[in-house]
Design a protein around this motif. Structure first.
Motif, PDB file in Angstrom:
ATOM      1  N   GLU A   1       0.827  -1.202   0.000  1.00  0.00           N
ATOM      2  CA  GLU A   1       0.000   0.000   0.000  1.00  0.00           C
ATOM      3  C   GLU A   1       0.868   1.262   0.000  1.00  0.00           C
ATOM      4  O   GLU A   1       0.552   2.248  -0.665  1.00  0.00           O
ATOM      5  N   GLU A   2       1.968   1.232   0.736  1.00  0.00           N
ATOM      6  CA  GLU A   2       2.894   2.363   0.736  1.00  0.00           C
ATOM      7  C   GLU A   2       3.472   2.574  -0.667  1.00  0.00           C
ATOM      8  O   GLU A   2       3.610   3.709  -1.136  1.00  0.00           O
ATOM      9  N   GLU A   3       3.778   1.477  -1.340  1.00  0.00           N
ATOM     10  CA  GLU A   3       4.291   1.558  -2.708  1.00  0.00           C
ATOM     11  C   GLU A   3       3.240   2.139  -3.648  1.00  0.00           C
ATOM     12  O   GLU A   3       3.542   2.981  -4.499  1.00  0.00           O
ATOM     13  N   GLU A   4       2.003   1.698  -3.478  1.00  0.00           N
ATOM     14  CA  GLU A   4       0.929   2.203  -4.334  1.00  0.00           C
ATOM     15  C   GLU A   4       0.703   3.695  -4.110  1.00  0.00           C
ATOM     16  O   GLU A   4       0.495   4.456  -5.067  1.00  0.00           O
ATOM     17  N   GLN A   5       0.769   4.136  -2.873  1.00  0.00           N
ATOM     18  CA  GLN A   5       0.614   5.558  -2.584  1.00  0.00           C
ATOM     19  C   GLN A   5       1.735   6.367  -3.215  1.00  0.00           C
ATOM     20  O   GLN A   5       1.506   7.480  -3.711  1.00  0.00           O
ATOM     21  N   PHE A   6       2.962   5.823  -3.200  1.00  0.00           N
ATOM     22  CA  PHE A   6       4.086   6.502  -3.856  1.00  0.00           C
ATOM     23  C   PHE A   6       3.786   6.734  -5.325  1.00  0.00           C
ATOM     24  O   PHE A   6       3.963   7.845  -5.847  1.00  0.00           O
ATOM     25  N   TRP A   7       3.322   5.694  -6.010  1.00  0.00           N
ATOM     26  CA  TRP A   7       3.062   5.816  -7.439  1.00  0.00           C
ATOM     27  C   TRP A   7       1.891   6.755  -7.709  1.00  0.00           C
ATOM     28  O   TRP A   7       1.895   7.496  -8.690  1.00  0.00           O
ATOM     29  N   ARG A   8       0.908   6.726  -6.842  1.00  0.00           N
ATOM     30  CA  ARG A   8      -0.238   7.614  -7.018  1.00  0.00           C
ATOM     31  C   ARG A   8       0.217   9.079  -6.963  1.00  0.00           C
ATOM     32  O   ARG A   8      -0.174   9.907  -7.795  1.00  0.00           O
ATOM     33  N   ARG A   9       1.068   9.384  -5.981  1.00  0.00           N
ATOM     34  CA  ARG A   9       1.577  10.753  -5.856  1.00  0.00           C
ATOM     35  C   ARG A   9       2.475  11.121  -7.038  1.00  0.00           C
ATOM     36  O   ARG A   9       2.396  12.228  -7.583  1.00  0.00           O
TER      37      ARG A   9
END
Length: 285
Positions: free
Chosen positions: A31-39
């Motif tokens: 989830e932390e990785e997904e948030q990085f890509w979203r930003r």
């Protein structure tokens, strides 16, 4: 029973840790990785999404693909290479563990209407169909089971498997700071040569093409310039005056914009799929 791994695989795992021996959260938390890509992708929504330096890599990658080939791209991210590959290939499958990345590519392809297929999966867990060419550029940083990932590339590519990694020497001002002032630097802990050695251990004699690249960093304030160019310093107290002096030979300022041109490389490691050794090769002879 816990699977035994080789020294090279352990070296790869150790390289995932930071300079304090800790595994960064992004390496384990999906989830932390997904948030990085979203930003990150929010910044890519306007203007040119392809990085300027990536165009040189694209030209090299296209030499591996023939008209009519089916191509699988691992971890396409925001599509630095995706659409150029899809324009030449008969079909291209994008496999990425980030839903945000795949949605970004789908949006970009609404006008292009190129033959893309999108698969939400981690490469080391995915069971693909055979493709003529399998390509992955800068997509291995979170893969713990790196041998398994390479084995899958070898097993499911009919003609050629290609690994791409950008390999960037430290920006020169950092080396000047180390030599003149004794600053300790945060060096990259993994590089393309780790994968070349691991492929050799697996019984694969890969070729390696080094592509020279240039990236121009642009900063709209001196504060941003100093902040970005101090990131690799392992020091509690950083003397801004010293940093500013170290940057002076490499930075140009015009109309309030500071530019820093950095020369680095991409390594393209390629091989024709082969039967793998049953027992990993160890040592050199």
């Amino acid at each position: 029973m816990k699977q035994t791994i080789s020294e090279l695989e352990q070296l790869w795992l150790d390289g995932m840790k930071d300079e304090n021996g800790r595994l960064p959260t992004r390496m384990e938390d999906d989830e932390e990785e997904e948030q990085f890509w979203r930003r990150h992708l929010e910044k890519k929504r306007s203007g040119e999404h392809v990085d300027e330096y990536a165009k040189e890599i694209t030209q090299a990658l296209l030499t591996y693909v023939e008209k009519g080939d089916t191509v699988l791209e691992i971890g396409p991210g925001w599509g630095n290479y995706t659409f150029a590959l899809a324009e030449k290939a008969a079909a291209l499958t994008c496999v990425d563990s980030s839903e945000s990345c795949l949605q970004f590519l789908q949006r970009l392809n609404q006008e292009k209407q190129l033959p893309l297929t999108y698969v939400l999966a981690k490469w080391e867990d995915y069971q693909p169909e055979q493709h003529d060419v399998i390509i992955g550029v800068n997509c291995y940083y979170r893969i713990k089971e790196i041998r398994r990932a390479l084995e899958r590339m070898n097993a499911h590519a009919k003609k050629r498997a290609i690994i791409g990694m950008t390999t960037a020497p430290m920006r020169p001002h950092y080396l000047d700071l180390q030599a003149a002032h004794g600053y300790h630097l945060k060096y990259p802990r993994r590089d393309y040569i780790h994968l070349v050695h691991l492929l050799y251990e697996m019984g694969i004699y890969a070729s390696c093409n080094i592509v020279p690249l240039t990236k121009t960093y642009r900063f709209t304030s001196e504060e941003a310039l100093l902040k970005d160019n101090s990131r690799r310093l392992l020091a509690a107290d950083i003397d801004e005056k010293v940093i500013r002096q170290s940057l002076a030979p490499y930075v140009r300022e015009k109309d309030g914009v500071f530019t820093y041109e950095h020369h680095f490389y991409a390594a393209l490691i390629d091989w024709k799929p082969v039967p793998l050794l049953r027992k990993p090769r160890s040592g050199f002879s």
